[in-house]
Write a protein that holds these residues in place. Sequence first.
Motif, PDB file in Angstrom:
ATOM      1  N   GLN A 200       0.825  -1.206   0.000  1.00 38.55           N
ATOM      2  CA  GLN A 200       0.000   0.000   0.000  1.00 38.55           C
ATOM      3  C   GLN A 200       0.861   1.258   0.000  1.00 38.55           C
ATOM      4  O   GLN A 200       0.551   2.227  -0.703  1.00 38.55           O
ATOM      5  N   ARG A 201       1.906   1.219   0.791  1.00 39.12           N
ATOM      6  CA  ARG A 201       2.785   2.390   0.886  1.00 39.12           C
ATOM      7  C   ARG A 201       3.453   2.672  -0.461  1.00 39.12           C
ATOM      8  O   ARG A 201       3.503   3.823  -0.916  1.00 39.12           O
ATOM      9  N   ILE A 202       3.946   1.631  -1.118  1.00 41.41           N
ATOM     10  CA  ILE A 202       4.603   1.803  -2.412  1.00 41.41           C
ATOM     11  C   ILE A 202       3.605   2.300  -3.461  1.00 41.41           C
ATOM     12  O   ILE A 202       3.887   3.230  -4.234  1.00 41.41           O
ATOM     13  N   ALA A 203       2.406   1.675  -3.483  1.00 42.59           N
ATOM     14  CA  ALA A 203       1.377   2.058  -4.459  1.00 42.59           C
ATOM     15  C   ALA A 203       0.980   3.521  -4.269  1.00 42.59           C
ATOM     16  O   ALA A 203       0.765   4.261  -5.242  1.00 42.59           O
ATOM     17  N   TYR A 204       0.873   3.944  -3.025  1.00 43.34           N
ATOM     18  CA  TYR A 204       0.495   5.334  -2.731  1.00 43.34           C
ATOM     19  C   TYR A 204       1.532   6.303  -3.296  1.00 43.34           C
ATOM     20  O   TYR A 204       1.183   7.294  -3.952  1.00 43.34           O
ATOM     21  N   PHE A 205       2.807   6.022  -3.065  1.00 47.02           N
ATOM     22  CA  PHE A 205       3.848   6.933  -3.523  1.00 47.02           C
ATOM     23  C   PHE A 205       4.017   6.888  -5.042  1.00 47.02           C
ATOM     24  O   PHE A 205       4.381   7.893  -5.666  1.00 47.02           O
ATOM     25  N   VAL A 206       3.727   5.730  -5.651  1.00 52.17           N
ATOM     26  CA  VAL A 206       3.751   5.639  -7.113  1.00 52.17           C
ATOM     27  C   VAL A 206       2.692   6.571  -7.705  1.00 52.17           C
ATOM     28  O   VAL A 206       2.953   7.336  -8.635  1.00 52.17           O
ATOM     29  N   GLY A 207       1.470   6.503  -7.144  1.00 55.99           N
ATOM     30  CA  GLY A 207       0.399   7.379  -7.613  1.00 55.99           C
ATOM     31  C   GLY A 207       0.696   8.844  -7.338  1.00 55.99           C
ATOM     32  O   GLY A 207       0.383   9.723  -8.154  1.00 55.99           O
ATOM     33  N   LEU A 208       1.326   9.117  -6.194  1.00 54.25           N
ATOM     34  CA  LEU A 208       1.670  10.491  -5.831  1.00 54.25           C
ATOM     35  C   LEU A 208       2.673  11.073  -6.822  1.00 54.25           C
ATOM     36  O   LEU A 208       2.569  12.249  -7.216  1.00 54.25           O
ATOM     37  N   GLU A 209       3.635  10.264  -7.243  1.00 54.67           N
ATOM     38  CA  GLU A 209       4.626  10.738  -8.212  1.00 54.67           C
ATOM     39  C   GLU A 209       3.968  11.094  -9.543  1.00 54.67           C
ATOM     40  O   GLU A 209       4.342  12.082 -10.191  1.00 54.67           O
ATOM     41  N   VAL A 210       2.982  10.282  -9.970  1.00 56.34           N
ATOM     42  CA  VAL A 210       2.262  10.575 -11.210  1.00 56.34           C
ATOM     43  C   VAL A 210       1.502  11.893 -11.067  1.00 56.34           C
ATOM     44  O   VAL A 210       1.528  12.750 -11.957  1.00 56.34           O
ATOM     45  N   ALA A 211       0.827  12.071  -9.923  1.00 56.40           N
ATOM     46  CA  ALA A 211       0.066  13.297  -9.687  1.00 56.40           C
ATOM     47  C   ALA A 211       0.990  14.520  -9.663  1.00 56.40           C
ATOM     48  O   ALA A 211       0.653  15.583 -10.215  1.00 56.40           O
ATOM     49  N   MET A 212       2.145  14.389  -9.046  1.00 55.53           N
ATOM     50  CA  MET A 212       3.098  15.501  -8.964  1.00 55.53           C
ATOM     51  C   MET A 212       3.617  15.865 -10.351  1.00 55.53           C
ATOM     52  O   MET A 212       3.820  17.038 -10.656  1.00 55.53           O
ATOM     53  N   LEU A 213       3.809  14.857 -11.198  1.00 50.33           N
ATOM     54  CA  LEU A 213       4.284  15.129 -12.555  1.00 50.33           C
ATOM     55  C   LEU A 213       3.228  15.889 -13.356  1.00 50.33           C
ATOM     56  O   LEU A 213       3.541  16.838 -14.080  1.00 50.33           O
ATOM     57  N   THR A 214       1.948  15.473 -13.223  1.00 46.02           N
ATOM     58  CA  THR A 214       0.888  16.192 -13.959  1.00 46.02           C
ATOM     59  C   THR A 214       0.773  17.626 -13.461  1.00 46.02           C
ATOM     60  O   THR A 214       0.483  18.538 -14.240  1.00 46.02           O
ATOM     61  N   ASP A 215       0.999  17.840 -12.177  1.00 48.43           N
ATOM     62  CA  ASP A 215       0.961  19.204 -11.640  1.00 48.43           C
ATOM     63  C   ASP A 215       2.119  20.033 -12.188  1.00 48.43           C
ATOM     64  O   ASP A 215       1.949  21.201 -12.548  1.00 48.43           O
ATOM     65  N   GLU A 216       3.273  19.411 -12.276  1.00 49.89           N
ATOM     66  CA  GLU A 216       4.455  20.100 -12.790  1.00 49.89           C
ATOM     67  C   GLU A 216       4.267  20.516 -14.248  1.00 49.89           C
ATOM     68  O   GLU A 216       4.751  21.568 -14.676  1.00 49.89           O
ATOM     69  N   HIS A 217       3.544  19.673 -15.021  1.00 51.29           N
ATOM     70  CA  HIS A 217       3.358  19.934 -16.453  1.00 51.29           C
ATOM     71  C   HIS A 217       1.938  20.414 -16.758  1.00 51.29           C
ATOM     72  O   HIS A 217       1.500  20.333 -17.907  1.00 51.29           O
ATOM     73  N   SER A 218       1.230  20.905 -15.758  1.00 50.34           N
ATOM     74  CA  SER A 218      -0.188  21.243 -15.925  1.00 50.34           C
ATOM     75  C   SER A 218      -0.432  22.310 -16.989  1.00 50.34           C
ATOM     76  O   SER A 218      -1.498  22.361 -17.597  1.00 50.34           O
ATOM     77  N   PHE A 219       0.547  23.173 -17.234  1.00 51.40           N
ATOM     78  CA  PHE A 219       0.384  24.232 -18.232  1.00 51.40           C
ATOM     79  C   PHE A 219       0.207  23.651 -19.628  1.00 51.40           C
ATOM     80  O   PHE A 219      -0.468  24.243 -20.482  1.00 51.40           O
ATOM     81  N   TYR A 220       0.782  22.455 -19.884  1.00 47.33           N
ATOM     82  CA  TYR A 220       0.775  21.884 -21.223  1.00 47.33           C
ATOM     83  C   TYR A 220      -0.190  20.713 -21.383  1.00 47.33           C
ATOM     84  O   TYR A 220      -0.534  20.341 -22.503  1.00 47.33           O
ATOM     85  N   LEU A 221      -0.621  20.114 -20.285  1.00 48.06           N
ATOM     86  CA  LEU A 221      -1.464  18.919 -20.366  1.00 48.06           C
ATOM     87  C   LEU A 221      -2.940  19.286 -20.417  1.00 48.06           C
ATOM     88  O   LEU A 221      -3.384  20.219 -19.743  1.00 48.06           O
ATOM     89  N   ASP A 222      -3.688  18.529 -21.206  1.00 44.68           N
ATOM     90  CA  ASP A 222      -5.132  18.726 -21.265  1.00 44.68           C
ATOM     91  C   ASP A 222      -5.747  18.367 -19.916  1.00 44.68           C
ATOM     92  O   ASP A 222      -5.386  17.373 -19.285  1.00 44.68           O
ATOM     93  N   GLU A 223      -6.686  19.189 -19.473  1.00 45.74           N
ATOM     94  CA  GLU A 223      -7.292  19.010 -18.160  1.00 45.74           C
ATOM     95  C   GLU A 223      -7.951  17.645 -18.014  1.00 45.74           C
ATOM     96  O   GLU A 223      -7.851  16.987 -16.972  1.00 45.74           O
ATOM     97  N   ALA A 224      -8.634  17.191 -19.076  1.00 45.37           N
ATOM     98  CA  ALA A 224      -9.333  15.898 -19.019  1.00 45.37           C
ATOM     99  C   ALA A 224      -8.344  14.749 -18.837  1.00 45.37           C
ATOM    100  O   ALA A 224      -8.604  13.799 -18.101  1.00 45.37           O
TER     101      ALA A 224
END
Length: 301
Positions: A200-224
Amino acid sequence: MAANLTIYCLEKLTDYSEFERLCHDLMFLEGYSSVEPLGGFKDKGRDAIHVNKSQEVTIFAYSVRDDWKYKLATDAAKIAGHSHTCHELVFITTSQPTAGERDKAIADICNQYSWKLKIYGIEWLRLLLDVKHPAIKFEYPQIFPPALLPISNEDKFKNNHKLSNHRLESYETLFYKIKLAVGVIEELLELENFSIKEKQRIAYFVGLEVAMLTDEHSFYLDEAITVHVVGSFVGLEDIFKIDDSEVHQSEIEIFRKNIRNAYRMIESVRNRGELNQLITSPLVEHYRYLKEEQDVKDQVY
């Protein structure tokens, strides 16, 4: 020939069924996510309908005729004559109503039927097709012959000002980040020497890293795409504590389905130059519903 090729093609079109399909797609892209095509010769004044979450009905009528005023009046009379529920009528024409004609039509429909009328002409179509959703023209060669389009679909993707190198890099980075994250999750599902809490701990941080990346690139990524990708990983760690084998497997399949859909979304950007809005998911639909509600609350009257 008209000064603008898009206007020229719309003025010369002869395939009304293709024009209907084009309008359906544009309405979907413009926020009518539940648009239902009707059309045909016995459509009773309705080319399509849309029912929102508040059960408000929008009816769509399209016209390629020069006498758009007569067509509007005829379609409105048919809708009323067949007692169809209607709160809003959207009328799209390849003519160009003047401001005065538009205002009069809106007032007439409101006075006679108490419906809200939105009327869009050929210049509005040009803006959508040339500026907002240019890639869609390549889906309708019967209306927009490829020979009249200035560049190929592939070149359009490369040259489109929306798709800067930074944006392309953002989608490529996200694609490989998802693949890496999915690989970790799939491996966790197979491992037996890790405790549930460790997984669970590993899965949580894996998902968190994906979310952080989308936030970092939010200016270029489609909202949907951002909503769908992040939503696919939210709560994923809970899968590992499900005891019921059928429920456990069902949740895994939902996750895999969401990931396949994420790849399709990113691929559509690569192929079309923009997200194909026809590719959607329950995650995105729920987000759009919440956003629609919030937009209504935020309106200033």
